[in-house]
Scaffold this active site. Sequence first.
Site, PDB file in Angstrom:
ATOM      1  N   ASP A 197      86.252  59.195  47.080  1.00 15.50           N
ATOM      2  CA  ASP A 197      85.088  59.223  46.211  1.00 15.50           C
ATOM      3  C   ASP A 197      85.406  58.680  44.821  1.00 15.50           C
ATOM      4  O   ASP A 197      86.416  59.055  44.206  1.00 15.50           O
ATOM      5  CB  ASP A 197      84.581  60.666  46.091  1.00 15.50           C
ATOM      6  CG  ASP A 197      83.355  60.796  45.222  1.00 15.50           C
ATOM      7  OD1 ASP A 197      82.297  60.277  45.625  1.00 15.50           O
ATOM      8  OD2 ASP A 197      83.446  61.398  44.134  1.00 15.50           O
TER       9      ASP A 197
ATOM     10  N   GLU B 223      85.298  54.211  47.417  1.00 15.36           N
ATOM     11  CA  GLU B 223      84.015  54.031  46.755  1.00 15.36           C
ATOM     12  C   GLU B 223      84.329  53.648  45.313  1.00 15.36           C
ATOM     13  O   GLU B 223      84.899  54.440  44.561  1.00 15.36           O
ATOM     14  CB  GLU B 223      83.171  55.306  46.772  1.00 15.36           C
ATOM     15  CG  GLU B 223      81.803  55.086  46.142  1.00 15.36           C
ATOM     16  CD  GLU B 223      81.222  56.302  45.437  1.00 15.36           C
ATOM     17  OE1 GLU B 223      80.041  56.247  45.055  1.00 15.36           O
ATOM     18  OE2 GLU B 223      81.939  57.300  45.249  1.00 15.36           O
TER      19      GLU B 223
END
Length: 598
Positions: A247, A284
Amino acid sequence: MPLTPRLWAPFARGVDLVLPAAGTRSPLRAGNDGWWESDVTLAHGTDYAFSLDGGDPRPDPRAAWLPAGVHGPARVFDTDRFAWTDDGWSGVDVRGAVTYELHVGTFTPGGTLISAVERLEHLVALGVDVVELLPVAAFNGRHGWGYDGVAPYAVHEPYGGPAALQAFVDAAHGLGLAVCLDVVHNHLGPSGNYLHELGPYFTDAHSTPWGDAVNLDGPGSEHVRRWICDSVLRWARDFHVDAFRLDAVHALRDDSPRHVLAQLSDEVAELAVALGRPIGLVAESDLNDVVSLATTDDGGWGMTGQWADDVHHAVHALVTGERHGYYVDFGSPETLRTAMTRVFVHDGSVSTFRGEPWGAPVPDDVDGHRFVVFDANHDQVGNRALGDRPSARVDPGGLAAQAALVLLSPFSPLLFMGEEWGATTPWQFFTDHPEPELAAAVREGRAREFGGHGWADLYGHDVEVPDPQDPATFAASVLDWDEPTRPEHARLLEWYRVLVALRRAVPDLGSGDRSRTSLDVHPVPDGEAGPWHGALVLHRGDARVVVNLAHTPAAVPVPVRRPVEVVADWAGGVVRPPAAAGDPLVVEVPARAVVVLA
């Protein structure tokens, strides 16, 4: 195997091992570099905690099992107790794979990993390769997205705890599905985070949207980096996890000579060789920069792949006509062409939303399969004011067009749970903080976040952001598994199955070769305001994806290099042969329809 407790706590002058069942405290001895060590071993199922300088007991930051929640004692978990049945599992390369993103708590009414196992056959029938679980690391309260986790070694107890994750992975492998964990290393949640008491886990030398950054390059950072890397290696080794979605890696602020992601990549590569199966790392990143994909030998981070939000924005803005917020630079077919061929729309150009030049070009030799794309995901749905899905605003033809553009693109497609049947349940932002002050802060912060962002203009009425702490907000976000049996949903579900199957059956449609991808644009001047109206022809090698987004039928010229036939269609279509040698085919496409030629 039994556990010998150890704790890195350089801030402490003394550390006691607390055994709640026995009611005892025993001192740990000081080791090197701020480590504290015990001479006792604890059996599976033993509860334990640490007390720093005589203070309240704190959970182990490497706890595998937190049955009493993030504030309670840890429990020893012996990973070797599970009887694996996946000895023949050889893994899945995430490059080019079809990934299905799901949130354990809302994927099924049961909201557990075991109840999710009962729906894995649905994913197999859909043609999914990889199941991506939104974060399962333990977090405060019972319900939440998981991005405020505080225990990256533990599995959230309401989901079933660590044993349930082992059972889920084993069941998925038995059905030919790989498992990807969404992991968050860039920050910890606001409740249950006791790391600041232990040592320099955070630094004010860098800042992030969540406050001080995780300490990756300051004094003591070698132990923090070890804490991060060891967690990933453990999930892959002891829980047989196949891949990781990392993330917001742009918030891993690291000025050291070797970025923590490069370290992680090299260590994961070594483990993959030892295990004899691939382990994927997908970043990401908001940077629009392929430094994440470059090899560690070349100074990159060595990731297997990375998310490409620009492709989503280009598809979504074109089909919906939305231009608020970060969609301001998207929405034209020319922008879609850029995204389909160059990946990043902002590759050094000025981003109006950011107010500055952004990104860098993707080199021509980078395969499209290195980029994960989608027309919906947890962020793009859940971070809307009402958590509404594309199905709430887009007609079935538009949904079919979005699916075709994503699934037949040169990238690696990701589906968000329920998207495949046009689920009508929203997916909203929900929390379950038991602390009244924290609950109020989250509630007020969410409402403030959406003030003045043009949501009222978009939705056509005054927008009342759902209360994250209201149990009804969570309940509304649970998938309705009766929907796929209804005709209007079953039709879209079958369309998704057909498109996924075409990726495998037609090499050109499954290829990541961006050099053989192009987009023809045929506007239809129908005078209607709002979303763009016209036809698109996506060239994928010798295959063609013809999309009519107009509300009237269109006769679309389609140049081809060899004979083709209709291999799939949404709402029909007729292919007319060329009028003369060298002329294109003409495909008569109904309004809001798709025709695939190969």
